[in-house]
Design a protein around this motif. Sequence first.
Motif, PDB file in Angstrom:
ATOM      1  N   PRO A   1      21.711   7.038 -57.784  1.00  0.00           N
ATOM      2  CA  PRO A   1      23.126   7.051 -57.382  1.00  0.00           C
ATOM      3  C   PRO A   1      23.792   5.735 -57.751  1.00  0.00           C
ATOM      4  N   PHE A   2      25.068   5.805 -58.081  1.00  0.00           N
ATOM      5  CA  PHE A   2      25.798   4.593 -58.416  1.00  0.00           C
ATOM      6  C   PHE A   2      25.997   3.743 -57.164  1.00  0.00           C
ATOM      7  N   ALA A   3      26.046   2.452 -57.380  1.00  0.00           N
ATOM      8  CA  ALA A   3      26.085   1.524 -56.246  1.00  0.00           C
ATOM      9  C   ALA A   3      27.395   1.616 -55.473  1.00  0.00           C
ATOM     10  N   ASP A   4      28.522   1.655 -56.184  1.00  0.00           N
ATOM     11  CA  ASP A   4      29.827   1.584 -55.530  1.00  0.00           C
ATOM     12  C   ASP A   4      30.394   2.988 -55.348  1.00  0.00           C
ATOM     13  N   THR A   5      30.402   3.460 -54.117  1.00  0.00           N
ATOM     14  CA  THR A   5      30.949   4.788 -53.813  1.00  0.00           C
ATOM     15  C   THR A   5      32.218   4.684 -52.973  1.00  0.00           C
ATOM     16  N   HIS A   6      32.803   3.492 -52.908  1.00  0.00           N
ATOM     17  CA  HIS A   6      34.004   3.291 -52.099  1.00  0.00           C
ATOM     18  C   HIS A   6      35.185   4.072 -52.671  1.00  0.00           C
ATOM     19  N   ALA A   7      35.951   4.655 -51.783  1.00  0.00           N
ATOM     20  CA  ALA A   7      37.178   5.345 -52.168  1.00  0.00           C
ATOM     21  C   ALA A   7      38.366   4.402 -52.003  1.00  0.00           C
ATOM     22  N   TRP A   8      39.450   4.715 -52.714  1.00  0.00           N
ATOM     23  CA  TRP A   8      40.677   3.929 -52.600  1.00  0.00           C
ATOM     24  C   TRP A   8      41.865   4.873 -52.655  1.00  0.00           C
ATOM     25  N   ARG A   9      42.645   4.893 -51.574  1.00  0.00           N
ATOM     26  CA  ARG A   9      43.805   5.779 -51.477  1.00  0.00           C
ATOM     27  C   ARG A   9      43.449   7.224 -51.804  1.00  0.00           C
ATOM     28  N   GLY A  10      42.313   7.656 -51.286  1.00  0.00           N
ATOM     29  CA  GLY A  10      41.870   9.028 -51.479  1.00  0.00           C
ATOM     30  C   GLY A  10      41.158   9.288 -52.788  1.00  0.00           C
ATOM     31  N   LEU A  11      41.022   8.252 -53.640  1.00  0.00           N
ATOM     32  CA  LEU A  11      40.345   8.408 -54.929  1.00  0.00           C
ATOM     33  C   LEU A  11      38.861   8.094 -54.753  1.00  0.00           C
ATOM     34  N   PRO A  12      37.964   9.072 -54.874  1.00  0.00           N
ATOM     35  CA  PRO A  12      36.532   8.801 -54.687  1.00  0.00           C
ATOM     36  C   PRO A  12      35.971   7.948 -55.816  1.00  0.00           C
ATOM     37  N   ASN A  13      34.968   7.137 -55.456  1.00  0.00           N
ATOM     38  CA  ASN A  13      34.302   6.284 -56.454  1.00  0.00           C
ATOM     39  C   ASN A  13      35.341   5.523 -57.288  1.00  0.00           C
ATOM     40  N   ALA A  14      36.283   4.901 -56.592  1.00  0.00           N
ATOM     41  CA  ALA A  14      37.504   4.415 -57.225  1.00  0.00           C
ATOM     42  C   ALA A  14      37.251   3.439 -58.366  1.00  0.00           C
ATOM     43  N   MET A  15      36.404   2.428 -58.158  1.00  0.00           N
ATOM     44  CA  MET A  15      36.215   1.417 -59.185  1.00  0.00           C
ATOM     45  C   MET A  15      35.544   1.984 -60.430  1.00  0.00           C
ATOM     46  N   ASP A  16      34.577   2.875 -60.246  1.00  0.00           N
ATOM     47  CA  ASP A  16      33.910   3.479 -61.399  1.00  0.00           C
ATOM     48  C   ASP A  16      34.846   4.412 -62.156  1.00  0.00           C
ATOM     49  N   VAL A  17      35.861   4.953 -61.469  1.00  0.00           N
ATOM     50  CA  VAL A  17      36.855   5.797 -62.139  1.00  0.00           C
ATOM     51  C   VAL A  17      37.896   4.940 -62.844  1.00  0.00           C
ATOM     52  N   LEU A  18      38.483   3.978 -62.115  1.00  0.00           N
ATOM     53  CA  LEU A  18      39.582   3.182 -62.656  1.00  0.00           C
ATOM     54  C   LEU A  18      39.132   2.216 -63.749  1.00  0.00           C
TER      55      LEU A  18
END
Length: 280
Positions: free
Chosen positions: A39-56
């Motif tokens: 599993p990826f280390a950072d699973t934090h969401a931001w403003r409802g966006l899951p796995n925000a940092m890995d997405v952005l």
Amino acid sequence: MSLLSLSHRERCLLSLFVLLVLAAVVGPALPASGLGAAPFADTHAWRGLPNAMDVLSNLPFAAIGIWGLRWLHWLDRANEEAQDAAPLPQAAFQPPVNSLDCAWMFFAGLILTAAGSAFYHLEPDSMRLAADRAGMAVAFAGLVGFAVCERVSSRAGWPAAWFTLVGGLLAAAICHATGNALPWVLVQFGGMALIAALALTKPMNGAIGLKLGWVIFFYMLAKMFELADHAIFEATQQFVSGHSLKHLTAALAALPVLHALQAMERQTLRHNPGAAAVTA
């Protein structure tokens, strides 16, 4: 075209592609789970966006892709202006067509990579991973084709790009359908081994000057960040993960291609100083 008409470098390239195909067909299956799919280390969401940092963190791929496509469009228009302005006896500067075609594929692939990777990291699963790899295959094919144009021959670049593209898409589909990751590993690491080998060869006459050493540097750095995903996340007090840094660093591998386009721009303007008005 017969084998006898191929240059030494073209025959070596063809031999490598044949070996990669044979290895993918007869090689032992490599389970996808054996690639360290933790599993990826950072699973934090931001403003409802899951796995925000890995997405952005995929946004730089899209930004550089759009930048590169805009630059290529300008080069096409500037070259047309240069051809129209040059007297018939005088040959205007002709950018290497196959190199430009591969660059179009590469930058379009960066945009697809951003979309596919963001789609995957929103909710990682096997189907989304295949979509992520499909976008990567387009960008990787363009890069391989451009490198082949620079270090093997211009005529070999476009076929090499298409071979890599078809191989990459098939490898992603096979991994998703059967769980055998060997074809994808061969595409990814075999392709980078090819680029590393090409970096050690002398550029061909008329080469623009793609700095393959920098491409390899950023790729290796991105891989190191990927392997240290959890360690970096903990070392930075859960501020940023290694996987997010991997995306940012891998996007930097496109900068040498942009630099090569700058070299084309300078040659175009040298032959037609008035072409700069095209961008106005």
